[in-house]
Design a protein around this motif. Structure first.
Motif, PDB file in Angstrom:
ATOM      1  N   VAL A   1       0.838  -1.203   0.000  1.00 22.15           N
ATOM      2  CA  VAL A   1       0.000   0.000   0.000  1.00 22.15           C
ATOM      3  C   VAL A   1       0.871   1.250   0.000  1.00 22.15           C
ATOM      4  O   VAL A   1       1.806   1.372   0.793  1.00 22.15           O
ATOM      5  CB  VAL A   1      -0.934   0.020   1.231  1.00 22.15           C
ATOM      6  N   LEU A   2       0.557   2.172  -0.891  1.00 23.28           N
ATOM      7  CA  LEU A   2       1.131   3.513  -0.894  1.00 23.28           C
ATOM      8  C   LEU A   2       0.144   4.467  -0.256  1.00 23.28           C
ATOM      9  O   LEU A   2      -1.069   4.352  -0.466  1.00 23.28           O
ATOM     10  CB  LEU A   2       1.398   4.003  -2.321  1.00 23.28           C
ATOM     11  N   ILE A   3       0.660   5.434   0.485  1.00 23.73           N
ATOM     12  CA  ILE A   3      -0.168   6.502   1.045  1.00 23.73           C
ATOM     13  C   ILE A   3       0.350   7.824   0.495  1.00 23.73           C
ATOM     14  O   ILE A   3       1.488   8.209   0.744  1.00 23.73           O
ATOM     15  CB  ILE A   3      -0.110   6.529   2.589  1.00 23.73           C
ATOM     16  N   GLY A   4      -0.483   8.506  -0.278  1.00 21.85           N
ATOM     17  CA  GLY A   4      -0.140   9.825  -0.799  1.00 21.85           C
ATOM     18  C   GLY A   4      -0.887  10.895  -0.037  1.00 21.85           C
ATOM     19  O   GLY A   4      -2.104  10.810   0.107  1.00 21.85           O
ATOM     20  N   ILE A   5      -0.158  11.887   0.475  1.00 20.59           N
ATOM     21  CA  ILE A   5      -0.770  12.939   1.297  1.00 20.59           C
ATOM     22  C   ILE A   5      -0.341  14.295   0.757  1.00 20.59           C
ATOM     23  O   ILE A   5       0.851  14.575   0.625  1.00 20.59           O
ATOM     24  CB  ILE A   5      -0.361  12.796   2.781  1.00 20.59           C
ATOM     25  N   GLY A   6      -1.327  15.133   0.435  1.00 18.69           N
ATOM     26  CA  GLY A   6      -1.036  16.472  -0.078  1.00 18.69           C
ATOM     27  C   GLY A   6      -2.066  16.892  -1.113  1.00 18.69           C
ATOM     28  O   GLY A   6      -2.828  16.078  -1.634  1.00 18.69           O
ATOM     29  N   ASP A   7      -2.057  18.171  -1.438  1.00 16.10           N
ATOM     30  CA  ASP A   7      -3.078  18.709  -2.332  1.00 16.10           C
ATOM     31  C   ASP A   7      -3.046  18.087  -3.720  1.00 16.10           C
ATOM     32  O   ASP A   7      -4.079  17.989  -4.398  1.00 16.10           O
ATOM     33  CB  ASP A   7      -2.920  20.228  -2.444  1.00 16.10           C
ATOM     34  N   ALA A   8      -1.878  17.652  -4.191  1.00 12.95           N
ATOM     35  CA  ALA A   8      -1.783  17.075  -5.535  1.00 12.95           C
ATOM     36  C   ALA A   8      -2.640  15.829  -5.688  1.00 12.95           C
ATOM     37  O   ALA A   8      -3.123  15.517  -6.787  1.00 12.95           O
ATOM     38  CB  ALA A   8      -0.329  16.748  -5.857  1.00 12.95           C
ATOM     39  N   PHE A   9      -2.856  15.109  -4.593  1.00 12.11           N
ATOM     40  CA  PHE A   9      -3.576  13.840  -4.679  1.00 12.11           C
ATOM     41  C   PHE A   9      -5.084  14.026  -4.803  1.00 12.11           C
ATOM     42  O   PHE A   9      -5.801  13.053  -5.075  1.00 12.11           O
ATOM     43  CB  PHE A   9      -3.218  12.966  -3.476  1.00 12.11           C
ATOM     44  N   ALA A  10      -5.556  15.246  -4.658  1.00 15.65           N
ATOM     45  CA  ALA A  10      -6.971  15.519  -4.901  1.00 15.65           C
ATOM     46  C   ALA A  10      -7.331  15.312  -6.371  1.00 15.65           C
ATOM     47  O   ALA A  10      -8.499  15.133  -6.716  1.00 15.65           O
ATOM     48  CB  ALA A  10      -7.312  16.948  -4.484  1.00 15.65           C
ATOM     49  N   TYR A  11      -6.332  15.315  -7.248  1.00 17.68           N
ATOM     50  CA  TYR A  11      -6.574  15.153  -8.678  1.00 17.68           C
ATOM     51  C   TYR A  11      -6.752  13.689  -9.086  1.00 17.68           C
ATOM     52  O   TYR A  11      -7.053  13.414 -10.253  1.00 17.68           O
ATOM     53  CB  TYR A  11      -5.418  15.752  -9.480  1.00 17.68           C
ATOM     54  N   ALA A  12      -6.544  12.751  -8.180  1.00 19.15           N
ATOM     55  CA  ALA A  12      -6.626  11.331  -8.527  1.00 19.15           C
ATOM     56  C   ALA A  12      -7.983  11.000  -9.136  1.00 19.15           C
ATOM     57  O   ALA A  12      -9.026  11.422  -8.636  1.00 19.15           O
ATOM     58  CB  ALA A  12      -6.383  10.478  -7.285  1.00 19.15           C
ATOM     59  N   ARG A  13      -7.952  10.253 -10.224  1.00 23.29           N
ATOM     60  CA  ARG A  13      -9.166   9.895 -10.960  1.00 23.29           C
ATOM     61  C   ARG A  13      -9.441   8.410 -10.773  1.00 23.29           C
ATOM     62  O   ARG A  13      -8.718   7.568 -11.274  1.00 23.29           O
ATOM     63  CB  ARG A  13      -9.007  10.248 -12.438  1.00 23.29           C
ATOM     64  N   MET A  14     -10.499   8.115 -10.068  1.00 23.82           N
ATOM     65  CA  MET A  14     -10.824   6.735  -9.749  1.00 23.82           C
ATOM     66  C   MET A  14     -11.557   6.030 -10.888  1.00 23.82           C
ATOM     67  O   MET A  14     -11.229   4.927 -11.280  1.00 23.82           O
ATOM     68  CB  MET A  14     -11.691   6.663  -8.486  1.00 23.82           C
ATOM     69  N   ALA A  15     -12.594   6.663 -11.448  1.00 25.58           N
ATOM     70  CA  ALA A  15     -13.482   6.002 -12.413  1.00 25.58           C
ATOM     71  C   ALA A  15     -12.726   5.563 -13.655  1.00 25.58           C
ATOM     72  O   ALA A  15     -12.915   4.444 -14.158  1.00 25.58           O
ATOM     73  CB  ALA A  15     -14.630   6.933 -12.798  1.00 25.58           C
ATOM     74  N   ASP A  16     -11.845   6.403 -14.180  1.00 26.50           N
ATOM     75  CA  ASP A  16     -11.116   6.069 -15.392  1.00 26.50           C
ATOM     76  C   ASP A  16     -10.259   4.828 -15.195  1.00 26.50           C
ATOM     77  O   ASP A  16     -10.168   3.962 -16.066  1.00 26.50           O
ATOM     78  CB  ASP A  16     -10.221   7.230 -15.820  1.00 26.50           C
ATOM     79  N   THR A  17      -9.643   4.732 -14.016  1.00 28.21           N
ATOM     80  CA  THR A  17      -8.745   3.616 -13.760  1.00 28.21           C
ATOM     81  C   THR A  17      -9.517   2.312 -13.576  1.00 28.21           C
ATOM     82  O   THR A  17      -9.104   1.268 -14.048  1.00 28.21           O
ATOM     83  CB  THR A  17      -7.896   3.904 -12.514  1.00 28.21           C
ATOM     84  N   MET A  18     -10.641   2.367 -12.868  1.00 28.35           N
ATOM     85  CA  MET A  18     -11.416   1.160 -12.664  1.00 28.35           C
ATOM     86  C   MET A  18     -11.942   0.619 -13.991  1.00 28.35           C
ATOM     87  O   MET A  18     -11.979  -0.579 -14.224  1.00 28.35           O
ATOM     88  CB  MET A  18     -12.582   1.436 -11.709  1.00 28.35           C
ATOM     89  N   LEU A  19     -12.311   1.516 -14.910  1.00 32.67           N
ATOM     90  CA  LEU A  19     -12.752   1.096 -16.229  1.00 32.67           C
ATOM     91  C   LEU A  19     -11.614   0.427 -16.982  1.00 32.67           C
ATOM     92  O   LEU A  19     -11.781  -0.619 -17.607  1.00 32.67           O
ATOM     93  CB  LEU A  19     -13.271   2.301 -17.032  1.00 32.67           C
ATOM     94  N   ALA A  20     -10.409   1.023 -16.885  1.00 32.94           N
ATOM     95  CA  ALA A  20      -9.245   0.453 -17.561  1.00 32.94           C
ATOM     96  C   ALA A  20      -8.922  -0.944 -17.015  1.00 32.94           C
ATOM     97  O   ALA A  20      -8.576  -1.859 -17.756  1.00 32.94           O
ATOM     98  CB  ALA A  20      -8.045   1.371 -17.401  1.00 32.94           C
ATOM     99  N   ALA A  21      -9.044  -1.091 -15.694  1.00 38.29           N
ATOM    100  CA  ALA A  21      -8.740  -2.383 -15.082  1.00 38.29           C
ATOM    101  C   ALA A  21      -9.733  -3.452 -15.544  1.00 38.29           C
ATOM    102  O   ALA A  21      -9.374  -4.596 -15.774  1.00 38.29           O
ATOM    103  CB  ALA A  21      -8.766  -2.260 -13.548  1.00 38.29           C
ATOM    104  N   ARG A  22     -10.996  -3.078 -15.690  1.00 41.56           N
ATOM    105  CA  ARG A  22     -11.999  -4.047 -16.110  1.00 41.56           C
ATOM    106  C   ARG A  22     -11.806  -4.490 -17.557  1.00 41.56           C
ATOM    107  O   ARG A  22     -12.182  -5.593 -17.938  1.00 41.56           O
ATOM    108  CB  ARG A  22     -13.417  -3.455 -15.948  1.00 41.56           C
ATOM    109  N   THR A  23     -11.225  -3.620 -18.376  1.00 42.56           N
ATOM    110  CA  THR A  23     -11.072  -3.935 -19.793  1.00 42.56           C
ATOM    111  C   THR A  23      -9.683  -4.456 -20.134  1.00 42.56           C
ATOM    112  O   THR A  23      -9.412  -4.769 -21.278  1.00 42.56           O
ATOM    113  CB  THR A  23     -11.357  -2.676 -20.650  1.00 42.56           C
ATOM    114  N   ALA A  24      -8.772  -4.492 -19.135  1.00 45.78           N
ATOM    115  CA  ALA A  24      -7.391  -4.942 -19.382  1.00 45.78           C
ATOM    116  C   ALA A  24      -7.353  -6.430 -19.686  1.00 45.78           C
ATOM    117  O   ALA A  24      -8.167  -7.203 -19.204  1.00 45.78           O
ATOM    118  CB  ALA A  24      -6.529  -4.627 -18.165  1.00 45.78           C
TER     119      ALA A  24
END
Length: 244
Positions: free
Chosen positions: A221-244
């Motif tokens: 597990v990685l833990i990212g802490i800071g304002d930059a991590f607010a940009y993380a996009r969950m939906a796009d990645t989950m879609l990519a994982a399902r189609t990989a």
């Protein structure tokens, strides 16, 4: 020494791929994937020497001795390390041992988990308006502690990425809040960064320990802490994982 990256064979460097394909003996970390191991020749000697936190592991001294023993047999030995060898590995201990025994060696870089996670979940590690720097920290020091100096971690424009530190989530939260970080600082938790089955959660510093416990993830597990991590996009990645 070669970096295997975080596990996806697509993230191997060309240099590491060439080393794997010519390996006669392969000493690999526990988190190296089967897809990557399959790239070594069938007749290659393959020995797992990896370490996982709080689990039975091969002692470092045995790994050091194996490298020398196999090299002295005239074999092309590849020590395959997860991620990048120079980031929270024991690369210098191993290189020093080889130096002392007169075994020539070179190091091949790998993709570190934080870089893989940033690409996979579409967030920056730095941002010219909100995150001027990034610091990598480990929760797996020799004595089990984690080093958080208030003067550095208090900077709201510094991105913090903690490797192997989910067991220290409560301590991390307490130290950062005590140093002045807002309880609403964005946080991203990522398990198995860089792999097709990676999982991530966005939250705030206030909820960090409770979320780690609730998720109960078994992978790294990685833990990212800071304002930059607010940009993380969950939906796009989950879609990519399902189609990989």
């Amino acid at each position: 020494m070669a970096g295997a990256g975080p596990g996806d064979a697509d993230l191997l460097t060309l240099g590491t791929l060439k080393a794997l394909q010519s390996a006669q003996a392969l000493l690999y970390d526990a988190l190296v994937s089967e897809d990557i191991l399959a790239l070594a020749p069938q007749r290659c000697i393959k020995i797992c020497v990896g370490k996982r936190g709080d689990r039975l592991s091969v002692p470092q001294e045995k790994t050091n001795a194996l490298m020398v023993r196999l090299a002295r047999r005239g074999l092309h030995v590849v020590r395959l390390k997860g991620g990048d060898p120079s980031v929270f590995g024991r690369v210098e201990e191993e290189r020093d041992h080889l130096d002392r025994h007169g075994v020539p060696h070179k190091t091949l870089a790998g993709v570190t988990a934080a870089s893989a996670a940033a690409a996979q979940f579409s967030f920056p590690l730095t941002h010219r308006s909100e995150a001027r720097s990034v610091t990598f920290l480990t929760g797996r020091t020799k004595d089990g502690s984690i080093d958080l100096r208030d003067a550095s971690v208090a900077d709201p424009e510094m991105s913090l990425v903690f490797y192997m530190s989910s067991h220290n989530a409560g301590h991390i939260q307490a130290r950062l809040l005590g140093a002045g970080r807002s309880p609403f600082t964005p946080v991203v938790l990522i398990e198995n960064a860089g792999r097709a089955h990676a999982r991530a959660r966005k939250l705030t510093l206030r909820d960090l320990p409770a979320t780690v416990v609730a998720e109960g993830w078994d992978g790294p597990v990685l833990i990212g802490i800071g304002d930059a991590f607010a940009y993380a996009r969950m939906a796009d990645t989950m879609l990519a994982a399902r189609t990989a």
